[in-house]
Write an enzyme that holds these catalytic residues in place. Sequence first.
Site, short mmCIF file in Angstrom:
data_model
loop_
_atom_site.label_atom_id
_atom_site.label_comp_id
_atom_site.label_asym_id
_atom_site.label_seq_id
_atom_site.Cartn_x
_atom_site.Cartn_y
_atom_site.Cartn_z
N CYS A 9 37.08 45.06 36.63
CA CYS A 9 37.25 44.25 35.41
C CYS A 9 36.34 43.03 35.55
O CYS A 9 35.40 43.05 36.36
CB CYS A 9 38.71 43.89 35.16
SG CYS A 9 39.46 42.79 36.37
N ASN A 12 38.61 40.22 38.30
CA ASN A 12 39.31 40.86 39.44
C ASN A 12 40.57 40.09 39.85
O ASN A 12 40.91 40.02 41.02
CB ASN A 12 38.37 41.06 40.64
CG ASN A 12 38.93 41.99 41.72
OD1 ASN A 12 38.62 41.84 42.90
ND2 ASN A 12 39.73 42.96 41.35
N CYS A 14 43.31 39.90 37.08
CA CYS A 14 44.38 40.34 36.16
C CYS A 14 44.48 41.86 36.10
O CYS A 14 45.41 42.45 36.63
CB CYS A 14 44.15 39.78 34.75
SG CYS A 14 44.15 37.98 34.64
N ARG A 15 43.53 42.52 35.42
CA ARG A 15 43.67 43.94 35.10
C ARG A 15 43.34 44.86 36.27
O ARG A 15 44.12 45.78 36.58
CB ARG A 15 42.80 44.31 33.89
CG ARG A 15 43.24 43.63 32.61
CD ARG A 15 42.16 43.69 31.54
NE ARG A 15 40.97 42.96 31.95
CZ ARG A 15 39.81 43.00 31.33
NH1 ARG A 15 39.66 43.77 30.27
NH2 ARG A 15 38.78 42.29 31.76
N SER A 16 42.18 44.68 36.90
CA SER A 16 41.81 45.66 37.95
C SER A 16 42.70 45.58 39.19
O SER A 16 43.04 46.62 39.76
CB SER A 16 40.31 45.60 38.29
OG SER A 16 39.94 44.36 38.83
N ASP A 130 42.37 41.91 27.65
CA ASP A 130 42.38 41.00 28.80
C ASP A 130 43.54 40.01 28.69
O ASP A 130 43.53 39.13 27.83
CB ASP A 130 41.04 40.25 28.86
CG ASP A 130 40.84 39.63 30.22
OD1 ASP A 130 41.84 39.35 30.91
OD2 ASP A 130 39.68 39.45 30.62
#
Length: 162
Positions: A9, A12, A14-16, A130
């Site tokens: 993401c 690196n 939050c999402r990934s 996001d």
Amino acid sequence: MKAHILFVCLGNICRSPMAEAVMRHQVEQAHLADRIEVDSAGTGDWHLGHPPHEGTRKLLDQHQISHQGMKARLVAESDFESFDYIVCLDTKNLRDVRELLEKAGIEESGAKLFTFMELLPDRGIADVPDPYYDGNFPFVFELVDSGCKELLKRIQADMKFV
Ligand code: 4NP
């Protein structure tokens, strides 16, 4: 043979990392930890060395999924050799990764490169939104959890160990 998955993401944090932790958890539950390795990285360098965002940690804690020792890092040229699946959380991340490949002069990476939402075509959205901007970590968790299940099925089929 082992499968290596990298989630990418922007930051690196939050999402990934959420995808990394959830995928590792599902892999462990499926008793495939010796066959599948999981990592994550970002295309932006603002949070290098930082643990996942507190919103991501809160969701993982709620689901009793470990995020211990996770630290943000940048995507590296060597990742294109080390990973079999590079899964980008949004289409901009995918464009940025393709640009990195081009800059590195890599024409043929062995990795399968695609967006996370390609795993969930019925949802009709292109990007995992996001949560750094909208704070909707629970929605991201739900998408990530569903998508990781699909990814696990795909990898099991690719590796023919089902
Ligand atoms: P992520 O979210 O890509 O899901 O980790 C973000 C984290 C940090 C920033 C942007 C997005 N930032 O601009 O610092």
